[in-house]
Every structure is written in structure tokens, then in C-alpha cells.
Design a protein around this motif. Structure first.
Motif, PDB file in Angstrom:
ATOM      1  N   GLU A 165       0.783  -1.216  -0.034  1.00 50.90           N
ATOM      2  CA  GLU A 165      -0.103   0.179   0.039  1.00 50.90           C
ATOM      3  C   GLU A 165       0.806   1.285  -0.050  1.00 50.90           C
ATOM      4  O   GLU A 165       0.469   2.334  -0.613  1.00 50.90           O
ATOM      5  CB  GLU A 165      -0.754   0.057   1.170  1.00 50.90           C
ATOM      6  N   THR A 166       2.088   1.048   0.703  1.00 50.16           N
ATOM      7  CA  THR A 166       2.759   2.162   0.897  1.00 50.16           C
ATOM      8  C   THR A 166       3.729   2.523  -0.394  1.00 50.16           C
ATOM      9  O   THR A 166       4.333   3.704  -0.600  1.00 50.16           O
ATOM     10  CB  THR A 166       3.624   2.335   1.956  1.00 50.16           C
ATOM     11  N   HIS A 167       3.598   1.555  -1.243  1.00 46.44           N
ATOM     12  CA  HIS A 167       4.452   1.821  -2.664  1.00 46.44           C
ATOM     13  C   HIS A 167       3.618   2.327  -3.683  1.00 46.44           C
ATOM     14  O   HIS A 167       2.687   2.830  -3.515  1.00 46.44           O
ATOM     15  CB  HIS A 167       5.106   0.602  -2.964  1.00 46.44           C
ATOM     16  N   CYS A 168       4.198   2.950  -4.575  1.00 42.04           N
ATOM     17  CA  CYS A 168       3.648   3.487  -5.863  1.00 42.04           C
ATOM     18  C   CYS A 168       2.418   2.751  -6.614  1.00 42.04           C
ATOM     19  O   CYS A 168       2.550   1.655  -6.854  1.00 42.04           O
ATOM     20  CB  CYS A 168       4.263   4.029  -7.007  1.00 42.04           C
ATOM     21  N   TRP A 169       1.303   3.450  -6.673  1.00 41.21           N
ATOM     22  CA  TRP A 169       0.243   2.994  -7.421  1.00 41.21           C
ATOM     23  C   TRP A 169      -0.058   3.859  -8.505  1.00 41.21           C
ATOM     24  O   TRP A 169      -1.280   3.802  -8.975  1.00 41.21           O
ATOM     25  CB  TRP A 169      -1.057   2.516  -6.681  1.00 41.21           C
ATOM     26  N   CYS A 170       0.601   4.915  -8.694  1.00 37.81           N
ATOM     27  CA  CYS A 170       0.457   5.824  -9.968  1.00 37.81           C
ATOM     28  C   CYS A 170      -0.641   6.715  -9.629  1.00 37.81           C
ATOM     29  O   CYS A 170      -1.417   6.949 -10.719  1.00 37.81           O
ATOM     30  CB  CYS A 170       0.768   5.176 -11.113  1.00 37.81           C
ATOM     31  N   VAL A 171      -0.961   7.033  -8.574  1.00 36.21           N
ATOM     32  CA  VAL A 171      -2.213   7.805  -8.330  1.00 36.21           C
ATOM     33  C   VAL A 171      -2.090   9.387  -8.040  1.00 36.21           C
ATOM     34  O   VAL A 171      -2.791  10.071  -8.071  1.00 36.21           O
ATOM     35  CB  VAL A 171      -3.103   7.188  -7.281  1.00 36.21           C
ATOM     36  N   SER A 172      -0.948   9.604  -7.407  1.00 33.47           N
ATOM     37  CA  SER A 172      -0.539  10.995  -7.039  1.00 33.47           C
ATOM     38  C   SER A 172      -0.621  12.011  -7.931  1.00 33.47           C
ATOM     39  O   SER A 172      -1.071  13.209  -7.498  1.00 33.47           O
ATOM     40  CB  SER A 172       0.658  11.148  -6.428  1.00 33.47           C
ATOM     41  N   HIS A 173      -0.641  11.925  -9.139  1.00 35.50           N
ATOM     42  CA  HIS A 173      -0.849  12.993 -10.132  1.00 35.50           C
ATOM     43  C   HIS A 173      -2.323  13.198 -10.365  1.00 35.50           C
ATOM     44  O   HIS A 173      -2.587  14.295 -10.809  1.00 35.50           O
ATOM     45  CB  HIS A 173      -0.184  12.902 -11.450  1.00 35.50           C
ATOM     46  N   ARG A 174      -2.903  12.435 -10.054  1.00 35.98           N
ATOM     47  CA  ARG A 174      -4.631  12.646 -10.109  1.00 35.98           C
ATOM     48  C   ARG A 174      -5.392  12.866  -8.940  1.00 35.98           C
ATOM     49  O   ARG A 174      -6.487  13.695  -9.103  1.00 35.98           O
ATOM     50  CB  ARG A 174      -5.008  11.337 -10.872  1.00 35.98           C
ATOM     51  N   LEU A 175      -4.896  12.245  -7.856  1.00 35.61           N
ATOM     52  CA  LEU A 175      -5.889  12.599  -6.574  1.00 35.61           C
ATOM     53  C   LEU A 175      -4.914  12.808  -5.611  1.00 35.61           C
ATOM     54  O   LEU A 175      -3.811  12.641  -5.451  1.00 35.61           O
ATOM     55  CB  LEU A 175      -6.323  11.058  -6.261  1.00 35.61           C
ATOM     56  N   GLY A 176      -5.538  13.804  -4.639  1.00 34.68           N
ATOM     57  CA  GLY A 176      -4.824  14.126  -3.446  1.00 34.68           C
ATOM     58  C   GLY A 176      -4.916  13.176  -2.354  1.00 34.68           C
ATOM     59  O   GLY A 176      -5.604  12.336  -2.492  1.00 34.68           O
ATOM     60  N   ALA A 177      -4.234  13.553  -1.233  1.00 34.16           N
ATOM     61  CA  ALA A 177      -4.345  12.516  -0.221  1.00 34.16           C
ATOM     62  C   ALA A 177      -5.387  12.127   0.310  1.00 34.16           C
ATOM     63  O   ALA A 177      -5.861  10.974   0.889  1.00 34.16           O
ATOM     64  CB  ALA A 177      -3.231  12.817   0.921  1.00 34.16           C
ATOM     65  N   ARG A 178      -6.337  13.200   0.479  1.00 34.84           N
ATOM     66  CA  ARG A 178      -7.607  13.124   1.238  1.00 34.84           C
ATOM     67  C   ARG A 178      -8.561  12.280   0.285  1.00 34.84           C
ATOM     68  O   ARG A 178      -9.476  11.119   0.832  1.00 34.84           O
ATOM     69  CB  ARG A 178      -8.246  14.373   1.524  1.00 34.84           C
ATOM     70  N   GLU A 179      -8.411  12.405  -1.096  1.00 28.99           N
ATOM     71  CA  GLU A 179      -9.283  11.835  -1.815  1.00 28.99           C
ATOM     72  C   GLU A 179      -8.939  10.161  -1.960  1.00 28.99           C
ATOM     73  O   GLU A 179      -9.587   9.248  -1.990  1.00 28.99           O
ATOM     74  CB  GLU A 179      -9.228  12.294  -3.416  1.00 28.99           C
ATOM     75  N   VAL A 180      -7.632  10.069  -1.914  1.00 31.35           N
ATOM     76  CA  VAL A 180      -6.878   8.680  -1.825  1.00 31.35           C
ATOM     77  C   VAL A 180      -7.503   7.902  -0.731  1.00 31.35           C
ATOM     78  O   VAL A 180      -7.989   6.742  -0.775  1.00 31.35           O
ATOM     79  CB  VAL A 180      -5.606   8.620  -1.980  1.00 31.35           C
ATOM     80  N   ALA A 181      -7.350   8.610   0.557  1.00 33.06           N
ATOM     81  CA  ALA A 181      -8.040   7.918   1.779  1.00 33.06           C
ATOM     82  C   ALA A 181      -9.414   7.806   1.509  1.00 33.06           C
ATOM     83  O   ALA A 181      -9.941   6.620   2.332  1.00 33.06           O
ATOM     84  CB  ALA A 181      -7.435   8.959   3.041  1.00 33.06           C
TER      85      ALA A 181
END
Length: 194
Positions: free
Chosen positions: A30-46
């Protein structure tokens, strides 16, 4: 007798999610890259239940966040490509601004599966990504590689190099204000309009 490899590239839809994960995060950490950080902020991911679930959600959208390339049926590469307008970090970026009004698609990441590097995967991956963008009506595809003066630090290889994109038919159309390892990022574009 030598056989020619069969290369195929497909959008990463929910039924191809496990193939995508085998390339970018084979241990499913879970803590490794899933290639989402360019699209979603930390709150959205959570709010979506974490990085893996957030990426699963993105893959279920009408336009998935990228493509997976296969060689002889094995998933060997991932390319994060979609309309620039769908990539929140690019939309709001003060460092990688649009060079004009063309509604480009953007490549922001390429990954070659461990153990499959230096086997020609990247060339097929980029060609497959460009072909998919073209099939979706993209007028052009952009990438934002670095332009290193010598050998590139392999820890930064995911950003790509100018030469890699030139071989794929991209041309420099600008320079960004962003850097990677103190090297400037270029704006390279391949027009899909004939």
C-alpha cells in the motif's frame, strides 16, 4: 528457429488491473507507488480506501488512466497516459504549463516490469500508448522528459529521456520550469493529426 514476439497494448480497465499491479507494484504494498498521486490528493485517496483502491476506481472510469503492454501475453510495461485535463497535478501545475490550446494527452509515467528491462519494452509501450490515444481522438500526445547531458541516474529513469521520445517521433515544443535531479524537463509532443 527464432520467433518474433507478439506485442499488444490495452487500456488498464478493471479486468486488467492485476496485470497493471504486476508491473508497478508486484508485492501489492500500500505504501509503494500505485501511480495515483498525479490525479488524486491524499484526502481523495484516503476517502477511496487507499492507493490500490483509488487506482482501481480510476481504472473503472470511461477513460482509464493508462495502458498496459504485453509481450507474448505477459504484462511487461505500464504507461500513465490520458487527456492532460484529467491529470489534476498537470492542470494546476505552475511549472509544467500548457504550451498552447491543443487538448493534448499526456504521458506522465512509464514503468517496465522488473526483469524485463533492456528488452525493447519501452519503445513498444510508448507506441502502444500513442496508438490508444489516437484511437480515442487525441490530437497530440505530450511527454515531459529530462534532457541529461550524460548517463541518467537510474533512480530517476521513470521520467524518461529526450532520446527515448525522439525515437518514438516526439519533438521538443518547449521547456518547463520543472526539474528532475537538477535537469530541465522538456515538453515533447507527437502530433496525431495528419
Amino acid at each position: 528457429m527464432t520467433t518474433t514476439a507478439v506485442w499488444q497494448t490495452y487500456p488498464v480497465t478493471p479486468d486488467r488491473f492485476e496485470d497493471f499491479a504486476d508491473v508497478v507494484n508486484p508485492n501489492r504494498r500500500e505504501t509503494h507507488c500505485w501511480c495515483v498521486s498525479h490525479r488524486l490528493g491524499a484526502r481523495e485517496v484516503a476517502g477511496l480506501g487507499g492507493r490500490e483502491q483509488a487506482m482501481r476506481t480510476l481504472c473503472a472510469r470511461e477513460i482509464p488512466p493508462g495502458v498496459v503492454t504485453y509481450r507474448d501475453g505477459e504484462a511487461v510495461g505500464w504507461c500513465h497516459i490520458s487527456p492532460r485535463a484529467d491529470i489534476a497535478r498537470l492542470v494546476t501545475s505552475k511549472l509544467i504549463r500548457p504550451v498552447d490550446e491543443v487538448p493534448v494527452w499526456s504521458i506522465i509515467c512509464t514503468v517496465v516490469r522488473g526483469g524485463r528491462r533492456k528488452q525493447g519494452v519501452t519503445a513498444h509501450l510508448i507506441e502502444g500508448a500513442v496508438a490508444w490515444a489516437r484511437s480515442q481522438g487525441a490530437p497530440a500526445v505530450e511527454a515531459y522528459p529530462v534532457d541529461p547531458p550524460g548517463r541518467m541516474d537510474l533512480t530517476m529513469a521513470f521520467v524518461g529521456t529526450r532520446a527515448m521520445y525522439e525515437r518514438a517521433g516526439f519533438e521538443v515544443v518547449g521547456v518547463t520550469d520543472a526539474t528532475a535531479s537538477k535537469m530541465p524537463r522538456l515538453v515533447m509532443r507527437r502530433s496525431l493529426v495528419t
